[in-house]
Motif scaffolding. Structure first.
Motif, short mmCIF file in Angstrom:
data_model
loop_
_atom_site.label_atom_id
_atom_site.label_comp_id
_atom_site.label_asym_id
_atom_site.label_seq_id
_atom_site.Cartn_x
_atom_site.Cartn_y
_atom_site.Cartn_z
N LEU A 46 51.67 -15.39 30.94
CA LEU A 46 51.98 -15.88 29.50
C LEU A 46 51.64 -17.57 29.39
O LEU A 46 52.22 -18.12 30.94
CB LEU A 46 53.23 -15.59 28.91
CG LEU A 46 53.22 -14.24 28.66
CD1 LEU A 46 54.73 -14.42 27.87
CD2 LEU A 46 52.59 -13.96 27.08
N ASP A 47 51.27 -18.03 28.69
CA ASP A 47 51.23 -19.59 28.90
C ASP A 47 52.81 -20.06 28.63
O ASP A 47 53.19 -20.96 27.66
CB ASP A 47 50.46 -20.51 27.87
CG ASP A 47 50.17 -21.86 28.20
OD1 ASP A 47 50.75 -22.35 29.13
OD2 ASP A 47 50.36 -22.46 27.05
N ASP A 167 53.14 -7.68 22.05
CA ASP A 167 51.75 -8.06 21.65
C ASP A 167 52.16 -8.64 23.47
O ASP A 167 52.38 -10.06 23.03
CB ASP A 167 51.29 -9.51 21.10
CG ASP A 167 49.82 -10.05 20.95
OD1 ASP A 167 49.13 -9.18 22.19
OD2 ASP A 167 48.96 -10.03 20.44
N PRO A 168 50.87 -8.33 24.20
CA PRO A 168 51.50 -8.94 25.46
C PRO A 168 50.75 -10.60 25.65
O PRO A 168 51.58 -11.42 27.01
CB PRO A 168 50.67 -8.43 26.19
CG PRO A 168 49.39 -7.27 25.51
CD PRO A 168 50.60 -7.47 24.42
N ARG A 169 49.80 -11.35 24.75
CA ARG A 169 49.10 -12.41 24.11
C ARG A 169 50.09 -13.13 23.83
O ARG A 169 49.91 -14.76 23.83
CB ARG A 169 47.86 -12.22 23.41
CG ARG A 169 46.90 -11.23 24.47
CD ARG A 169 46.01 -11.75 23.24
NE ARG A 169 44.72 -10.09 23.88
CZ ARG A 169 43.59 -9.56 23.19
NH1 ARG A 169 42.83 -10.67 22.25
NH2 ARG A 169 43.00 -8.99 23.97
N ASN A 170 51.44 -12.64 22.79
CA ASN A 170 52.19 -13.96 22.50
C ASN A 170 53.47 -14.46 23.42
O ASN A 170 54.68 -13.20 23.06
CB ASN A 170 52.94 -12.95 21.32
CG ASN A 170 53.31 -13.84 19.84
OD1 ASN A 170 53.53 -14.60 20.00
ND2 ASN A 170 52.61 -13.57 18.56
N THR A 173 56.84 -13.78 21.19
CA THR A 173 57.55 -12.23 20.71
C THR A 173 57.98 -12.07 22.19
O THR A 173 58.49 -11.07 22.74
CB THR A 173 57.28 -11.50 20.51
OG1 THR A 173 55.64 -11.34 20.53
CG2 THR A 173 56.63 -11.20 18.48
N GLY A 174 56.60 -12.17 23.32
CA GLY A 174 56.63 -11.62 24.54
C GLY A 174 57.83 -11.67 25.59
O GLY A 174 57.99 -10.65 26.26
#
Length: 345
Positions: A46-47, A167-170, A173-174
């Motif tokens: 994640l960023d 969502d593992p990209r979000n 929420t991640g």
């Protein structure tokens, strides 16, 4: 003067305090998956940074359920210790209520799966699903009312596996969610003035937190999967605004109905979503933070299980004494929120 009648003086009448629902928490337990995910690990996909996560959420790490397991497995693992503490065998249970928005599958019932696996063969299985993080409170209130009618022992298990719908990209929420199950056994009590003193529940329809696909309005399809519509979406600002206003209001309402002041409450077991929300809510109530145990720092937001993890921590440390007052308060998607005010037997 003759012939004149004095005006009656207004009388301030305080509403009568309702009699408590005579139920008590006879046992509790928490089950945590073995896998620990730290903030540093999340930064690999994640960023974000570990420092950003900690400052915005208060979370340092969270648990993840193994891929081959489901919510019912966590429930089954959590049940025995709570039952043992209560001195209740599975066969004595009148109901098993599972509070989870991440149930095993749409059908059959997750509560039915759990009751069969733990041997609670005569228990009524009940699923509470769509109040999200407030599911556990609704389940406890339902259990308390069942105990007023015919039940003598009810097992409530609040459990969520949010890692399956996050969502593992979000980044929004991640970073928040962890997996856990918390179980409590509710039984009747004969202790005078003990039990659930009062409660307050409220709701306001909002799509600020939602899982859009998978129901009758937007059935599962190749397109909904491709569009990642089966993952949780969350408007963080809306959650903050609603939680920091509705939780204190609900707490004050429940405490007032119990004939108490907020300062009379000994323990505050609040929704373990975000440390900053907890701090803001307690500041609004003008209550010191040490009265509100925190588990989210090591567990993350465990959804329905959150308030139970805080309650169990206090019980396991023998912090709740006979006659103590405590409350459980949470808010979930929808929005739905609620508060239960107890006096310990």
């Amino acid at each position: 003067m003759t012939g004149m009648v004095a005006e009656p003086r207004p009388v301030s009448v305080r509403p009568p305090v309702p009699r408590p629902l005579p139920v008590t928490v006879s046992g509790s337990s928490v089950h945590l998956p073995a896998t620990v995910v730290t903030n540093d690990e999340l930064t690999r996909t994640l960023d974000t940074s570990a420092e950003w996560i900690l400052s915005r959420t208060g979370i340092r790490e969270r648990r993840r359920l193994a891929p081959d397991l489901a919510v019912s497995d966590m429930c089954v693992a959590a049940a025995p210790a709570a039952l043992a503490e209560a001195g209740i065998s599975p066969g004595e249970l009148d109901a098993v209520i599972v509070a989870s928005y991440t149930y095993d599958q749409p059908l059959p019932s997750t509560a039915l799966m759990v009751k069969e696996r733990i041997g609670a063969h005569r228990a009524l299985p009940i699923d509470i699903t769509q109040a999200a993080c407030a599911n556990g409170l609704q389940a406890i209130l339902l259990a308390a009312h069942l105990l007023q009618v015919s039940a003598r022992a009810v097992l409530v298990i609040a459990a969520d596996c949010a890692s399956r719908v996050t969502d593992p990209r979000n980044r929004t929420t991640g970073v928040f969610f962890g997996d856990a199950a918390g179980a409590i056994v509710l039984t009747r009590t004969d202790t005078p003035d003990a039990g659930i003193l009062a409660w307050d529940f409220g709701s306001q329809l909002s799509h600020s937190v939602e899982i859009r696909a998978g129901g009758s309005r937007l059935p599962t399809s190749e397109q909904t999967v491709a569009d990642r519509e089966h993952y949780l979406r969350m408007d963080g600002r809306a959650v903050w605004d609603t939680a920091t206003s509705c939780l204190p209001q609900s707490i004050r309402a429940a405490v007032g109905r119990a004939g108490l002041a907020v300062t009379d409450i000994d323990h505050f077991f609040l929704h373990q979503a975000n440390l900053n929300i907890l701090i803001a809510a307690m500041a609004e109530l003008e209550v010191p933070m040490w009265r509100a145990p925190v588990t989210l720092d090591m567990l993350g937001n465990t959804g329905s299980a959150g308030v139970v993890t805080a309650l169990h921590q206090a019980r396991s440390e023998n912090l709740i004494n006979a006659g103590d007052t405590f409350l459980l308060s949470a808010i979930g998607a929808g929005f739905q929120w609620g508060t239960l005010c107890f006096r310990q037997a």
